[in-house]
Motif scaffolding. Structure first.
Motif, PDB file in Angstrom:
ATOM      1  N   SER A   1      49.789 -42.909 -46.008  1.00 18.09           N
ATOM      2  CA  SER A   1      49.570 -44.174 -46.703  1.00 18.09           C
ATOM      3  C   SER A   1      48.639 -43.884 -47.861  1.00 18.09           C
ATOM      4  O   SER A   1      47.452 -44.229 -47.852  1.00 18.09           O
ATOM      5  CB  SER A   1      48.950 -45.202 -45.746  1.00 18.09           C
ATOM      6  OG  SER A   1      48.610 -46.395 -46.428  1.00 18.09           O
ATOM      7  N   MET A   2      49.167 -43.214 -48.882  1.00 20.40           N
ATOM      8  CA  MET A   2      48.334 -42.674 -49.955  1.00 20.40           C
ATOM      9  C   MET A   2      47.725 -43.725 -50.866  1.00 20.40           C
ATOM     10  O   MET A   2      46.704 -43.490 -51.495  1.00 20.40           O
ATOM     11  CB  MET A   2      49.146 -41.692 -50.796  1.00 20.40           C
ATOM     12  CG  MET A   2      49.512 -40.414 -50.083  1.00 20.40           C
ATOM     13  SD  MET A   2      50.246 -39.240 -51.235  1.00 20.40           S
ATOM     14  CE  MET A   2      50.651 -37.883 -50.129  1.00 20.40           C
ATOM     15  N   ASN A   3      48.348 -44.908 -50.928  1.00 24.65           N
ATOM     16  CA  ASN A   3      47.857 -45.904 -51.874  1.00 24.65           C
ATOM     17  C   ASN A   3      46.689 -46.718 -51.343  1.00 24.65           C
ATOM     18  O   ASN A   3      45.924 -47.284 -52.121  1.00 24.65           O
ATOM     19  CB  ASN A   3      48.990 -46.849 -52.281  1.00 24.65           C
ATOM     20  CG  ASN A   3      49.989 -46.175 -53.201  1.00 24.65           C
ATOM     21  OD1 ASN A   3      49.610 -45.344 -54.017  1.00 24.65           O
ATOM     22  ND2 ASN A   3      51.259 -46.511 -53.061  1.00 24.65           N
TER      23      ASN A   3
ATOM     24  N   THR B   1      48.210 -53.401 -44.730  1.00 22.84           N
ATOM     25  CA  THR B   1      49.155 -54.132 -45.580  1.00 22.84           C
ATOM     26  C   THR B   1      49.854 -55.236 -44.799  1.00 22.84           C
ATOM     27  O   THR B   1      50.322 -56.215 -45.365  1.00 22.84           O
ATOM     28  CB  THR B   1      50.211 -53.183 -46.174  1.00 22.84           C
ATOM     29  OG1 THR B   1      50.819 -52.436 -45.115  1.00 22.84           O
ATOM     30  CG2 THR B   1      49.577 -52.229 -47.162  1.00 22.84           C
ATOM     31  N   GLY B   2      49.932 -55.076 -43.493  1.00 29.27           N
ATOM     32  CA  GLY B   2      50.499 -56.136 -42.660  1.00 29.27           C
ATOM     33  C   GLY B   2      52.005 -56.226 -42.738  1.00 29.27           C
ATOM     34  O   GLY B   2      52.710 -55.222 -42.787  1.00 29.27           O
TER      35      GLY B   2
ATOM     36  N   HIS C   1      51.034 -52.243 -60.461  1.00 26.71           N
ATOM     37  CA  HIS C   1      51.945 -51.298 -61.103  1.00 26.71           C
ATOM     38  C   HIS C   1      51.421 -49.862 -61.042  1.00 26.71           C
ATOM     39  O   HIS C   1      52.195 -48.911 -61.087  1.00 26.71           O
ATOM     40  CB  HIS C   1      52.175 -51.701 -62.573  1.00 26.71           C
ATOM     41  CG  HIS C   1      50.969 -51.536 -63.438  1.00 26.71           C
ATOM     42  ND1 HIS C   1      49.942 -52.455 -63.462  1.00 26.71           N
ATOM     43  CD2 HIS C   1      50.613 -50.530 -64.294  1.00 26.71           C
ATOM     44  CE1 HIS C   1      49.013 -52.047 -64.312  1.00 26.71           C
ATOM     45  NE2 HIS C   1      49.389 -50.878 -64.830  1.00 26.71           N
ATOM     46  N   ASP C   2      50.078 -49.704 -60.891  1.00 31.99           N
ATOM     47  CA  ASP C   2      49.527 -48.347 -60.806  1.00 31.99           C
ATOM     48  C   ASP C   2      49.250 -47.928 -59.358  1.00 31.99           C
ATOM     49  O   ASP C   2      48.560 -46.936 -59.109  1.00 31.99           O
ATOM     50  CB  ASP C   2      48.250 -48.234 -61.646  1.00 31.99           C
ATOM     51  CG  ASP C   2      47.187 -49.249 -61.252  1.00 31.99           C
ATOM     52  OD1 ASP C   2      47.474 -50.104 -60.383  1.00 31.99           O
ATOM     53  OD2 ASP C   2      46.076 -49.169 -61.808  1.00 31.99           O
ATOM     54  N   GLY C   3      49.782 -48.709 -58.415  1.00 31.61           N
ATOM     55  CA  GLY C   3      49.750 -48.288 -57.023  1.00 31.61           C
ATOM     56  C   GLY C   3      48.543 -48.723 -56.224  1.00 31.61           C
ATOM     57  O   GLY C   3      48.382 -48.310 -55.075  1.00 31.61           O
ATOM     58  N   HIS C   4      47.672 -49.573 -56.763  1.00 29.12           N
ATOM     59  CA  HIS C   4      46.495 -50.021 -56.041  1.00 29.12           C
ATOM     60  C   HIS C   4      46.796 -51.322 -55.288  1.00 29.12           C
ATOM     61  O   HIS C   4      47.567 -52.165 -55.757  1.00 29.12           O
ATOM     62  CB  HIS C   4      45.310 -50.225 -56.983  1.00 29.12           C
ATOM     63  CG  HIS C   4      44.738 -48.944 -57.497  1.00 29.12           C
ATOM     64  ND1 HIS C   4      45.115 -48.397 -58.712  1.00 29.12           N
ATOM     65  CD2 HIS C   4      43.841 -48.079 -56.953  1.00 29.12           C
ATOM     66  CE1 HIS C   4      44.468 -47.256 -58.901  1.00 29.12           C
ATOM     67  NE2 HIS C   4      43.696 -47.037 -57.842  1.00 29.12           N
ATOM     68  N   LEU C   5      46.149 -51.484 -54.154  1.00 29.81           N
ATOM     69  CA  LEU C   5      46.356 -52.690 -53.350  1.00 29.81           C
ATOM     70  C   LEU C   5      45.473 -53.813 -53.871  1.00 29.81           C
ATOM     71  O   LEU C   5      44.268 -53.643 -54.071  1.00 29.81           O
ATOM     72  CB  LEU C   5      46.021 -52.408 -51.883  1.00 29.81           C
ATOM     73  CG  LEU C   5      46.402 -53.508 -50.889  1.00 29.81           C
ATOM     74  CD1 LEU C   5      47.910 -53.602 -50.756  1.00 29.81           C
ATOM     75  CD2 LEU C   5      45.762 -53.249 -49.527  1.00 29.81           C
ATOM     76  N   ASP C   6      46.087 -54.966 -54.098  1.00 35.41           N
ATOM     77  CA  ASP C   6      45.363 -56.160 -54.532  1.00 35.41           C
ATOM     78  C   ASP C   6      45.759 -57.294 -53.591  1.00 35.41           C
ATOM     79  O   ASP C   6      46.762 -57.205 -52.882  1.00 35.41           O
ATOM     80  CB  ASP C   6      45.728 -56.500 -55.981  1.00 35.41           C
ATOM     81  CG  ASP C   6      44.741 -57.482 -56.610  1.00 35.41           C
ATOM     82  OD1 ASP C   6      43.767 -57.863 -55.932  1.00 35.41           O
ATOM     83  OD2 ASP C   6      44.957 -57.872 -57.770  1.00 35.41           O
TER      84      ASP C   6
ATOM     85  N   TYR D   1      53.126 -58.831 -49.076  1.00 43.33           N
ATOM     86  CA  TYR D   1      52.838 -58.577 -47.669  1.00 43.33           C
ATOM     87  C   TYR D   1      51.777 -59.577 -47.202  1.00 43.33           C
ATOM     88  O   TYR D   1      50.876 -59.939 -47.955  1.00 43.33           O
ATOM     89  CB  TYR D   1      52.311 -57.151 -47.463  1.00 43.33           C
ATOM     90  CG  TYR D   1      53.247 -56.081 -47.946  1.00 43.33           C
ATOM     91  CD1 TYR D   1      54.095 -55.426 -47.067  1.00 43.33           C
ATOM     92  CD2 TYR D   1      53.276 -55.717 -49.299  1.00 43.33           C
ATOM     93  CE1 TYR D   1      54.960 -54.433 -47.511  1.00 43.33           C
ATOM     94  CE2 TYR D   1      54.138 -54.731 -49.747  1.00 43.33           C
ATOM     95  CZ  TYR D   1      54.974 -54.097 -48.851  1.00 43.33           C
ATOM     96  OH  TYR D   1      55.831 -53.122 -49.299  1.00 43.33           O
ATOM     97  N   ARG D   2      51.891 -59.978 -45.950  1.00 39.53           N
ATOM     98  CA  ARG D   2      50.865 -60.849 -45.373  1.00 39.53           C
ATOM     99  C   ARG D   2      50.000 -60.001 -44.441  1.00 39.53           C
ATOM    100  O   ARG D   2      50.444 -59.564 -43.383  1.00 39.53           O
ATOM    101  CB  ARG D   2      51.495 -62.010 -44.600  1.00 39.53           C
ATOM    102  CG  ARG D   2      50.470 -62.901 -43.926  1.00 39.53           C
ATOM    103  CD  ARG D   2      51.046 -64.261 -43.534  1.00 39.53           C
ATOM    104  NE  ARG D   2      52.271 -64.144 -42.769  1.00 39.53           N
ATOM    105  CZ  ARG D   2      53.098 -65.161 -42.511  1.00 39.53           C
ATOM    106  NH1 ARG D   2      52.825 -66.362 -42.990  1.00 39.53           N
ATOM    107  NH2 ARG D   2      54.192 -64.979 -41.805  1.00 39.53           N
TER     108      ARG D   2
END
Length: 613
Positions: A309-311, A316-317, A350-355, A382-383
């Motif tokens: 899970s590199m990002n 993420t649920g 778009h750059d792969g970060h979780l928000d 994702y919830r």
């Protein structure tokens, strides 16, 4: 007739409350840390609390295992041995241990369970543990079904396997990354989880392969669909990871696997559950609705999926849909799920970060977030916080009961109420009283059935009531209720009295040849562990890095996860000649000032992370 094979669902308990919740949701056993020497030092429990948990668990024939699975230093040996005795008197059913000093101690006759920290990854290792007196081994998470089956054919030791939860990227017991970085040893229960940090990967020429990604962070394990295969491979204990997880997580995941085990047993002759009782939920168990970083079966069927899970190392649920359209203060979602206020939604930029954001309000498919994020049509959503589901988990709506049959008889001196549960425990309650004929016979007969069928507030579920009286009798409702309460109290006491803890007579036939090649992996940290090896005429020198320190080029992590495979440049499985030629080995891994060498042992299909030279 061949006896049934008992299957055990083993759930984590960070504390007594979580342990009881797991039992109510279907656990056949729970494992819990004591006041010290647990590989999760943040989940410590007092002896009195563990005693309370054991008393509750044993009513359902549920076992309680104590996790005392750190390495031990010399000055702690007396305290450790004393703790094992205290845990025994508290009522526990077995010890989960890593340090082989336990084999040189005078301890109670309970089963020894070899922690996964013992590096239980080969037939030889399992044979060694078996001959040393261990009753069960917790298998390395990296083993495949074929490897587990081969171990089963070659040994008789009990096999326990992880089926769900967070994954350590390193073979358990062999990770020193946290120790070398900040002095916090995983083998002492103090892992700082450096595998969840961001790293940069370069090849030997300095070419950047990946920058600032969570390169060592794994997805979570989920083997819910492999209960049958694991059972047929010889696994009898199915372990859920999570002694640091909250109670809601444990309830949900325990419920999921309990239902899966029940479905398997229902359709497969020869298997049964190892504990008693039926669990009922006020929620529908669903593994996607609690903490997860995405799921993997993790090499159970071989190397055929990406496991990292590199990002993000965060949850993420559950995938719930895609953005359909975006407006100034809301967005429209394409989904079949019901979204409610206070749900937590996340997405990858778009750059792969979780928000992520919280939901303020919902109008049909229109979602009004707490802040308007930078969403685009087509963004996957994702919830990671399901508000409604979490509220259900927070309530005390789960129960576990044992079916019981009541038989009502008359006697010369009054009445007798017999109780028999599904485990053939039998008791009776005798009431001496004068008999009175009723004015309304039919109502009197029905009152006996109605009142005796109630069992609320107990661990029992009355499924059958027989009235064997020769004629109707008038019995006040309060008397019938009192008889029922008394006989069920007697039955509960009978269950506790009849519970039998496993008693093990350890007859060790340790084969020195089996252990000869394993001293390098023994984590010897005290004189008693050393004495065990010396008794086999094998050098028992202290070799734990916690005491000896590190040398240049020393392996601090051995992992089945391979970064070449994750980046599609594996020369064995992906045969990517262009990628293989483009990057020069060894690779180099860095985080801030920390620098490591990454080597690949393709003969064993593992990756080694070593200290710099």
């Amino acid at each position: 007739m061949k006896p049934l094979t008992c299957l055990e669902l083993l759930s984590p308990a960070k504390d007594v409350e979580t342990g009881i919740a797991a039992i109510r949701c279907g656990a056949d056993a729970v494992y819990i840390g004591g006041p010290k020497f647990s590989a999760r030092h943040q989940a410590a429990n007092e002896i009195s609390a563990i005693e309370h948990l054991c008393k509750y668990a044993h009513r359902f024939n549920v076992r309680v295992y104590a996790a005392v699975n750190t390495i031990i230093y010399d000055y702690e040996l007396t305290h450790f041995e004393s703790l094992l005795n205290d845990l025994y008197h508290a009522g526990i059913d077995g010890y989960i241990v890593q340090d082989l000093a336990v084999l040189e101690m005078q301890i109670p006759p309970l089963p020894l369970i070899a922690s996964t920290q013992c590096h239980n990854s080969s037939i030889q290792r399992l044979k060694m543990l078996e001959t040393a007196g261990f009753s069960r081994a917790i298998l390395a998470r990296e083993l495949s079904l074929d490897q587990i089956s081969e171990i089963r054919r070659s040994t008789t030791i009990g096999l326990e396997a992880f089926v769900h939860g967070s994954l350590c990227v390193c073979y358990s017991g062999r990770c020193y990354l946290s120790l070398i970085n900040g002095g916090r040893s995983a083998n002492r229960g103090e892992c700082a989880q450096p595998c969840r940090l961001e790293y940069t990967l370069t090849d030997n020429n300095g070419t950047i392969i990946s920058s600032d990604k969570h390169l060592l962070c794994l997805k979570d394990m989920n083997r819910l669909n492999y209960i049958a295969q694991l059972s047929e491979s010889g696994v009898t204990s199915f372990k859920i990871e999570g002694r640091l997880k909250d109670t809601g997580y444990v309830k949900n995941i325990t419920g999921c696997y309990s239902e899966a085990l029940n479905r398997f047993i229902e359709h497969t002759p020869g298997f049964t559950r190892s504990s008693s009782g039926t669990s009922r939920y006020n929620f529908i168990p669903d593994v996607t609705k609690t903490f997860n970083r995405g799921y993997t079966v993790y090499f159970l069927t071989g190397r055929n999926e990406k496991v990292t899970s590199m990002n993000t190392p965060k949850s993420t649920g559950q995938f719930i849909g895609k953005v359909k359209s975006v407006h100034p203060s809301f967005f429209e979602i394409e989904t079949n799920h019901t979204i409610v206020n206070n749900d937590g939604i996340c997405f990858f930029t778009h750059d792969g970060h979780l928000d992520g954001f919280n939901v303020n309000s919902v109008d049909g498919k229109n979602i009004f977030p707490s802040r308007m994020p930078d969403l685009k049509p087509g963004t996957r959503l994702y919830r990671n916080y399901d508000h409604s589901f979490t509220r259900l988990l927070e309530t005390d709506g789960c129960s576990r009961t044992i079916d019981v049959k009541l038989t009502f008889n008359e006697s010369d001196e009054g009445f007798i109420l017999h109780a028999e549960d599904k485990d053939n425990n039998k008791v009776k309650y005798i009431l001496k009283t004068d008999k009175q004929k009723p004015r309304q016979p039919e109502q009197a007969k029905q009152a006996i059935i109605t009142q005796l069928s109630r069992s609320g507030g107990t661990i029992f579920n009355v499924t059958q009531v027989e009235n064997n009286c020769s004629q109707p009798w008038f019995i006040p409702l309060s008397v019938l209720n009192g008889m029922r309460r008394q006989v069920l109290l007697l039955l509960e006491a009978e269950r506790i009295k009849n519970y039998q803890r496993p008693v093990i007579e350890r007859n060790t036939t340790t084969d020195a040849l089996l252990w000869q090649a394993e001293t390098d992996h023994a984590n010897i940290a005290n004189r008693k562990a050393g004495s065990f090896f010396e008794g086999l005429r094998i050098p028992g020198d202290i070799n734990s890095p916690e005491l000896t320190g590190f040398n240049a080029g020393m392996t601090v992590m051995k992992t089945k996860m391979c970064l070449r495979y994750e980046f599609n440049i594996c020369p064995i499985y992906q045969k990517n000649e262009k990628g293989e030629k483009a990057f020069s080995i060894p690779f180099h891994l860095s985080h801030d000032k920390q620098q490591y060498i990454v080597e690949f042992d393709c003969s064993e299909c593992v990756m080694l992370i070593k200290t710099g030279k």
